[in-house]
Scaffold this motif. Structure first.
Motif, PDB file in Angstrom:
ATOM      1  N   MET A  44       0.849  -1.196   0.000  1.00 24.24           N
ATOM      2  CA  MET A  44       0.000   0.000   0.000  1.00 24.24           C
ATOM      3  C   MET A  44       0.884   1.247   0.000  1.00 24.24           C
ATOM      4  O   MET A  44       1.888   1.296   0.713  1.00 24.24           O
ATOM      5  CB  MET A  44      -0.888   0.000   1.244  1.00 24.24           C
ATOM      6  N   ALA A  45       0.547   2.248  -0.817  1.00 28.36           N
ATOM      7  CA  ALA A  45       1.340   3.481  -0.898  1.00 28.36           C
ATOM      8  C   ALA A  45       1.249   4.236   0.423  1.00 28.36           C
ATOM      9  O   ALA A  45       0.151   4.434   0.953  1.00 28.36           O
ATOM     10  CB  ALA A  45       0.833   4.334  -2.043  1.00 28.36           C
ATOM     11  N   ALA A  46       2.407   4.655   0.938  1.00 30.62           N
ATOM     12  CA  ALA A  46       2.411   5.431   2.186  1.00 30.62           C
ATOM     13  C   ALA A  46       2.209   6.903   1.838  1.00 30.62           C
ATOM     14  O   ALA A  46       2.708   7.373   0.811  1.00 30.62           O
ATOM     15  CB  ALA A  46       3.728   5.233   2.902  1.00 30.62           C
ATOM     16  N   PRO A  47       1.486   7.634   2.675  1.00 28.97           N
ATOM     17  CA  PRO A  47       1.337   9.067   2.411  1.00 28.97           C
ATOM     18  C   PRO A  47       2.654   9.801   2.637  1.00 28.97           C
ATOM     19  O   PRO A  47       3.541   9.294   3.338  1.00 28.97           O
ATOM     20  CB  PRO A  47       0.285   9.509   3.431  1.00 28.97           C
ATOM     21  N   PHE A  48       2.783  10.977   2.038  1.00 33.17           N
ATOM     22  CA  PHE A  48       3.909  11.851   2.349  1.00 33.17           C
ATOM     23  C   PHE A  48       3.641  12.469   3.718  1.00 33.17           C
ATOM     24  O   PHE A  48       2.515  12.910   4.001  1.00 33.17           O
ATOM     25  CB  PHE A  48       4.056  12.943   1.286  1.00 33.17           C
ATOM     26  N   THR A  49       4.671  12.483   4.565  1.00 31.87           N
ATOM     27  CA  THR A  49       4.496  12.922   5.954  1.00 31.87           C
ATOM     28  C   THR A  49       5.529  13.984   6.308  1.00 31.87           C
ATOM     29  O   THR A  49       6.681  13.912   5.878  1.00 31.87           O
ATOM     30  CB  THR A  49       4.670  11.713   6.898  1.00 31.87           C
ATOM     31  N   SER A  50       5.089  14.958   7.086  1.00 27.03           N
ATOM     32  CA  SER A  50       5.996  15.994   7.561  1.00 27.03           C
ATOM     33  C   SER A  50       5.426  16.550   8.871  1.00 27.03           C
ATOM     34  O   SER A  50       4.387  16.095   9.341  1.00 27.03           O
ATOM     35  CB  SER A  50       6.104  17.091   6.496  1.00 27.03           C
ATOM     36  N   GLN A  51       6.160  17.528   9.433  1.00 29.28           N
ATOM     37  CA  GLN A  51       5.676  18.157  10.666  1.00 29.28           C
ATOM     38  C   GLN A  51       5.742  19.663  10.526  1.00 29.28           C
ATOM     39  O   GLN A  51       6.613  20.189   9.812  1.00 29.28           O
ATOM     40  CB  GLN A  51       6.557  17.743  11.839  1.00 29.28           C
ATOM     41  N   VAL A  52       4.835  20.332  11.207  1.00 26.89           N
ATOM     42  CA  VAL A  52       4.881  21.796  11.232  1.00 26.89           C
ATOM     43  C   VAL A  52       4.655  22.241  12.676  1.00 26.89           C
ATOM     44  O   VAL A  52       3.817  21.664  13.383  1.00 26.89           O
ATOM     45  CB  VAL A  52       3.837  22.417  10.273  1.00 26.89           C
ATOM     46  N   GLU A  53       5.430  23.239  13.090  1.00 22.62           N
ATOM     47  CA  GLU A  53       5.251  23.759  14.446  1.00 22.62           C
ATOM     48  C   GLU A  53       4.307  24.954  14.398  1.00 22.62           C
ATOM     49  O   GLU A  53       4.466  25.846  13.547  1.00 22.62           O
ATOM     50  CB  GLU A  53       6.596  24.178  15.031  1.00 22.62           C
ATOM     51  N   VAL A  54       3.347  24.971  15.287  1.00 20.85           N
ATOM     52  CA  VAL A  54       2.439  26.119  15.370  1.00 20.85           C
ATOM     53  C   VAL A  54       3.195  27.280  16.009  1.00 20.85           C
ATOM     54  O   VAL A  54       3.720  27.164  17.121  1.00 20.85           O
ATOM     55  CB  VAL A  54       1.181  25.776  16.195  1.00 20.85           C
ATOM     56  N   ARG A  55       3.301  28.367  15.284  1.00 17.90           N
ATOM     57  CA  ARG A  55       4.022  29.560  15.732  1.00 17.90           C
ATOM     58  C   ARG A  55       3.040  30.598  16.277  1.00 17.90           C
ATOM     59  O   ARG A  55       1.843  30.566  15.969  1.00 17.90           O
ATOM     60  CB  ARG A  55       4.784  30.180  14.551  1.00 17.90           C
ATOM     61  N   PHE A  56       3.608  31.544  16.985  1.00 17.18           N
ATOM     62  CA  PHE A  56       2.815  32.656  17.539  1.00 17.18           C
ATOM     63  C   PHE A  56       2.021  33.343  16.433  1.00 17.18           C
ATOM     64  O   PHE A  56       0.841  33.676  16.581  1.00 17.18           O
ATOM     65  CB  PHE A  56       3.773  33.643  18.210  1.00 17.18           C
ATOM     66  N   ARG A  57       2.680  33.538  15.268  1.00 16.64           N
ATOM     67  CA  ARG A  57       2.039  34.264  14.167  1.00 16.64           C
ATOM     68  C   ARG A  57       0.868  33.504  13.544  1.00 16.64           C
ATOM     69  O   ARG A  57       0.094  34.069  12.774  1.00 16.64           O
ATOM     70  CB  ARG A  57       3.069  34.589  13.079  1.00 16.64           C
ATOM     71  N   HIS A  58       0.738  32.208  13.832  1.00 17.36           N
ATOM     72  CA  HIS A  58      -0.379  31.426  13.283  1.00 17.36           C
ATOM     73  C   HIS A  58      -1.659  31.592  14.115  1.00 17.36           C
ATOM     74  O   HIS A  58      -2.730  31.181  13.664  1.00 17.36           O
ATOM     75  CB  HIS A  58      -0.027  29.927  13.280  1.00 17.36           C
ATOM     76  N   CYS A  59      -1.499  32.140  15.329  1.00 14.31           N
ATOM     77  CA  CYS A  59      -2.611  32.085  16.295  1.00 14.31           C
ATOM     78  C   CYS A  59      -3.366  33.404  16.396  1.00 14.31           C
ATOM     79  O   CYS A  59      -2.807  34.483  16.193  1.00 14.31           O
ATOM     80  CB  CYS A  59      -2.080  31.692  17.673  1.00 14.31           C
ATOM     81  N   ASP A  60      -4.644  33.295  16.731  1.00 18.37           N
ATOM     82  CA  ASP A  60      -5.494  34.474  16.914  1.00 18.37           C
ATOM     83  C   ASP A  60      -5.568  34.818  18.405  1.00 18.37           C
ATOM     84  O   ASP A  60      -4.979  34.128  19.244  1.00 18.37           O
ATOM     85  CB  ASP A  60      -6.875  34.220  16.284  1.00 18.37           C
ATOM     86  N   PRO A  61      -6.288  35.886  18.766  1.00 20.22           N
ATOM     87  CA  PRO A  61      -6.339  36.262  20.189  1.00 20.22           C
ATOM     88  C   PRO A  61      -6.959  35.191  21.080  1.00 20.22           C
ATOM     89  O   PRO A  61      -6.768  35.212  22.295  1.00 20.22           O
ATOM     90  CB  PRO A  61      -7.172  37.548  20.176  1.00 20.22           C
ATOM     91  N   GLN A  95       2.272   8.673  -8.556  1.00 19.40           N
ATOM     92  CA  GLN A  95       1.730   7.312  -8.338  1.00 19.40           C
ATOM     93  C   GLN A  95       2.174   6.748  -6.995  1.00 19.40           C
ATOM     94  O   GLN A  95       1.456   5.965  -6.380  1.00 19.40           O
ATOM     95  CB  GLN A  95       2.230   6.356  -9.434  1.00 19.40           C
ATOM     96  N   ASP A  96       3.374   7.155  -6.549  1.00 22.68           N
ATOM     97  CA  ASP A  96       3.909   6.634  -5.280  1.00 22.68           C
ATOM     98  C   ASP A  96       3.025   7.001  -4.092  1.00 22.68           C
ATOM     99  O   ASP A  96       3.148   6.402  -3.019  1.00 22.68           O
ATOM    100  CB  ASP A  96       5.312   7.198  -5.016  1.00 22.68           C
ATOM    101  N   TYR A  97       2.182   8.002  -4.264  1.00 23.00           N
ATOM    102  CA  TYR A  97       1.347   8.491  -3.150  1.00 23.00           C
ATOM    103  C   TYR A  97      -0.134   8.226  -3.377  1.00 23.00           C
ATOM    104  O   TYR A  97      -0.976   8.732  -2.637  1.00 23.00           O
ATOM    105  CB  TYR A  97       1.606   9.996  -2.933  1.00 23.00           C
ATOM    106  N   LEU A  98      -0.428   7.439  -4.434  1.00 18.57           N
ATOM    107  CA  LEU A  98      -1.825   7.174  -4.784  1.00 18.57           C
ATOM    108  C   LEU A  98      -2.424   6.164  -3.809  1.00 18.57           C
ATOM    109  O   LEU A  98      -1.921   5.036  -3.691  1.00 18.57           O
ATOM    110  CB  LEU A  98      -1.900   6.665  -6.228  1.00 18.57           C
ATOM    111  N   ALA A  99      -3.474   6.594  -3.134  1.00 17.29           N
ATOM    112  CA  ALA A  99      -4.128   5.704  -2.166  1.00 17.29           C
ATOM    113  C   ALA A  99      -4.955   4.670  -2.931  1.00 17.29           C
ATOM    114  O   ALA A  99      -5.515   4.990  -3.988  1.00 17.29           O
ATOM    115  CB  ALA A  99      -5.027   6.520  -1.246  1.00 17.29           C
ATOM    116  N   PRO A 100      -5.046   3.440  -2.414  1.00 11.88           N
ATOM    117  CA  PRO A 100      -5.885   2.446  -3.086  1.00 11.88           C
ATOM    118  C   PRO A 100      -7.338   2.890  -3.070  1.00 11.88           C
ATOM    119  O   PRO A 100      -7.772   3.545  -2.113  1.00 11.88           O
ATOM    120  CB  PRO A 100      -5.687   1.178  -2.251  1.00 11.88           C
ATOM    121  N   ALA A 101      -8.069   2.553  -4.144  1.00 12.63           N
ATOM    122  CA  ALA A 101      -9.488   2.940  -4.216  1.00 12.63           C
ATOM    123  C   ALA A 101     -10.240   2.299  -3.066  1.00 12.63           C
ATOM    124  O   ALA A 101     -10.000   1.140  -2.725  1.00 12.63           O
ATOM    125  CB  ALA A 101     -10.075   2.508  -5.547  1.00 12.63           C
ATOM    126  N   ALA A 102     -11.149   3.097  -2.469  1.00 12.26           N
ATOM    127  CA  ALA A 102     -11.900   2.594  -1.292  1.00 12.26           C
ATOM    128  C   ALA A 102     -12.860   1.501  -1.724  1.00 12.26           C
ATOM    129  O   ALA A 102     -13.346   1.481  -2.820  1.00 12.26           O
ATOM    130  CB  ALA A 102     -12.646   3.730  -0.643  1.00 12.26           C
TER     131      ALA A 102
END
Ligand SMILES: CC(C)(COP(=O)(O)OP(=O)(O)OC[C@H]1O[C@@H](n2cnc3c(N)ncnc32)[C@H](O)[C@@H]1OP(=O)(O)O)[C@@H](O)C(=O)NCCC(=O)NCCSC(=O)c1cc(O)c2ccccc2c1O
Length: 141
Positions: free
Chosen positions: A1-18, A134-141
């Motif tokens: 089964m194709a694995a999804p592409f994975t990464s991480q993002v840090e939530v920064r002060f500038r991303h947040c509202d009051p 194609q490497d990231y194509l999920a199998p049809a449900a």
């Protein structure tokens, strides 16, 4: 089964509202950064060269997004991307963000179209892009 592409993002002060949670337009910017990272690091097709050297653009034609739970400053979110459908000029991708505990924060379905930047009209998806996707194509449900 194709694995999804994975990464991480840090939530920064500038991303947040009051209210102290991520403001939703900032999520859209994070999604765009993540898609760019997928082109560069996942598919090995440098996003800058695609645009500047090959005059191929990838605008978003459609996006639907569900926000399931709030994210807060300083959290590291896990991002995954899998391809749901590859068409003639467009492809559909599912992007998910999860909190440090695995809790789903958002789920977005993107339809991105390959365009010739000189005309801004759709163009058949280039063969190398189609092949690497194609490497990231999920199998049809
Ligand atoms: C996107 C358009 C150029 C399409 O118009 P055109 O007439 O050229 O396309 P076709 O009718 O031939 O369709 C081709 C293909 O696309 C599918 N499609 C078209 N519209 C939609 C839609 N609304 N929803 C879903 N799918 C659609 C159609 O079914 C065909 O699929 P096939 O697979 O069968 O070929 C034109 O609509 C346009 O210019 N729209 C405006 C785009 C825009 O301004 N978007 C917001 C700003 S751009 C942007 O934010 C952005 C830019 C980037 O460079 C990014 C890069 C990477 C990731 C994200 C980016 C991004 O979000």
């Amino acid at each position: 089964m194709a694995a999804p592409f994975t990464s991480q993002v840090e939530v920064r002060f500038r991303h947040c509202d009051p209210a102290g949670i991520v403001f939703y337009p900032r999520y859209f910017e994070m999604i765009n950064d993540f898609v760019e990272e997928w082109f560069d690091k996942g598919m090995g097709l440098p996003f800058h060269a695609l645009h500047v050297d090959r005059h191929i653009g990838t605008p978003m034609a459609s996006v639907t997004c569900d926000f399931s739970a709030p994210s807060r400053w300083h959290e590291r979110l896990r991002q995954t991307l899998s391809v749901q459908r590859i068409g003639g000029a467009s492809f559909k991708a599912l992007v998910r963000f999860e909190g440090p505990d695995g809790q789903l924060r958002l789920s977005a379905t993107l339809t991105i179209v390959t365009v010739d930047l000189r005309t801004m009209k759709s163009m058949p998806m280039p063969a190398d892009l189609r092949e690497r996707m194609q490497d990231y194509l999920a199998p049809a449900a």
